[in-house]
Design an enzyme around this catalytic site. Structure first.
Site, PDB file in Angstrom:
ATOM      1  N   GLU A 193     -17.209  10.779  60.807  1.00 28.62           N
ATOM      2  CA  GLU A 193     -15.960  11.499  60.988  1.00 28.62           C
ATOM      3  C   GLU A 193     -14.830  10.494  60.988  1.00 28.62           C
ATOM      4  OE1 GLU A 193     -14.035  14.894  63.916  1.00 28.62           O
ATOM      5  OE2 GLU A 193     -16.105  14.270  64.180  1.00 28.62           O
TER       6      GLU A 193
ATOM      7  N   TYR B 104      -9.223  11.780  58.322  1.00 22.56           N
ATOM      8  CA  TYR B 104      -8.885  12.846  57.389  1.00 22.56           C
ATOM      9  C   TYR B 104      -9.992  13.870  57.181  1.00 22.56           C
ATOM     10  CZ  TYR B 104      -5.027   9.741  56.505  1.00 22.56           C
ATOM     11  OH  TYR B 104      -3.923   8.947  56.661  1.00 22.56           O
TER      12      TYR B 104
ATOM     13  N   LYS C  28     -14.507  15.180  57.987  1.00 23.82           N
ATOM     14  CA  LYS C  28     -15.876  14.922  58.396  1.00 23.82           C
ATOM     15  C   LYS C  28     -16.731  14.716  57.155  1.00 23.82           C
ATOM     16  CE  LYS C  28     -15.345  17.848  62.424  1.00 23.82           C
ATOM     17  NZ  LYS C  28     -15.714  19.109  63.061  1.00 23.82           N
ATOM     18  N   VAL C  29     -17.799  13.916  57.298  1.00 26.36           N
ATOM     19  CA  VAL C  29     -18.711  13.658  56.189  1.00 26.36           C
ATOM     20  C   VAL C  29     -20.102  14.137  56.586  1.00 26.36           C
ATOM     21  CG1 VAL C  29     -19.696  11.920  54.656  1.00 26.36           C
ATOM     22  CG2 VAL C  29     -17.352  11.663  55.458  1.00 26.36           C
TER      23      VAL C  29
ATOM     24  N   ASP D 285      -7.613  -0.440  52.654  1.00 32.00           N
ATOM     25  CA  ASP D 285      -8.368  -0.118  53.866  1.00 32.00           C
ATOM     26  C   ASP D 285      -9.808  -0.630  53.757  1.00 32.00           C
ATOM     27  OD1 ASP D 285      -8.702   0.901  56.445  1.00 32.00           O
ATOM     28  OD2 ASP D 285      -9.261   2.902  55.732  1.00 32.00           O
TER      29      ASP D 285
END
Length: 185
Positions: free
Chosen positions: A12, A15, A17-18, A145
């Site tokens: 998570e 932007y 959740k995975v 990032d």
């Protein structure tokens, strides 16, 4: 999203959740990145648009995570009143990779049987990271990032892939002014 079966939540971020999921028709394991589209926003969030467009631009490298598809659905909340508008969701469907670099390092260097990573593996991961970053830069993309959590690994093949281009930016020469407040704690 009926064509995917969610298996487990794997992460998570800011932007979304995975989830680890399986495509029902083929059995292929994928990663679903769910982004909620807030009702006060107009359209798709710029970070999601940027990530999709940059991933499409960079898709030919094996050192960049592969975006398989983009799915948009309108989900009607279960407990909502009948007149409630549906909540729009955007799913980015990615190839699934075992782990990220942070979890991989932690699993090797801590716990009951700590052991250092082999220098040849460290060298291989650094080389792959350099190739991936060079590929981004050669296509006019700054990731902005890069951190261990955004470097995914296929442990079987020992392949490192750059992921999460939500903060990435396309750039041109001469370089224009960009936001200088991109910081990961």
């Amino acid at each position: 999203m009926e064509k995917y079966e969610k298996l487990e939540k794997v992460g998570e971020g800011t932007y979304g959740k995975v989830y680890k999921a399986k495509e029902k028709a083929t059995g292929q394991v994928v990663a679903l990145k769910k982004t909620r589209l807030e009702m006060d926003e107009e359209g798709i969030p710029p970070t999601a648009l940027r990530e999709v467009s940059l991933l499409q631009l960079l898709s030919q490298s094996i050192y960049i995570v592969c975006l398989l598809s983009v799915e948009h659905i309108d989900k009607v909340p279960k407990a909502a009143a009948p007149s409630s508008p549906p909540k729009p969701l955007l799913y980015l469907v990615f190839e699934y990779l075992d782990t990220d670099l942070k979890k991989f390092i932690t699993s090797h260097c801590k716990g009951p049987n700590p052991r250092p990573l082999p220098p040849s593996l460290i060298q291989s991961f650094l080389f792959q990271l350099c190739i991936g970053v060079a590929h981004c830069h050669s296509h006019g993309v700054l990731h902005r990032d890069i951190k261990p959590q955004n470097l995914l690994l296929d442990q079987q093949k020992e392949i490192l892939k750059i992921a999460d281009l939500g903060l990435g930016r396309a750039f041109t020469v001469p370089l224009k002014s960009y936001t200088n407040e991109i910081v990961t704690l």
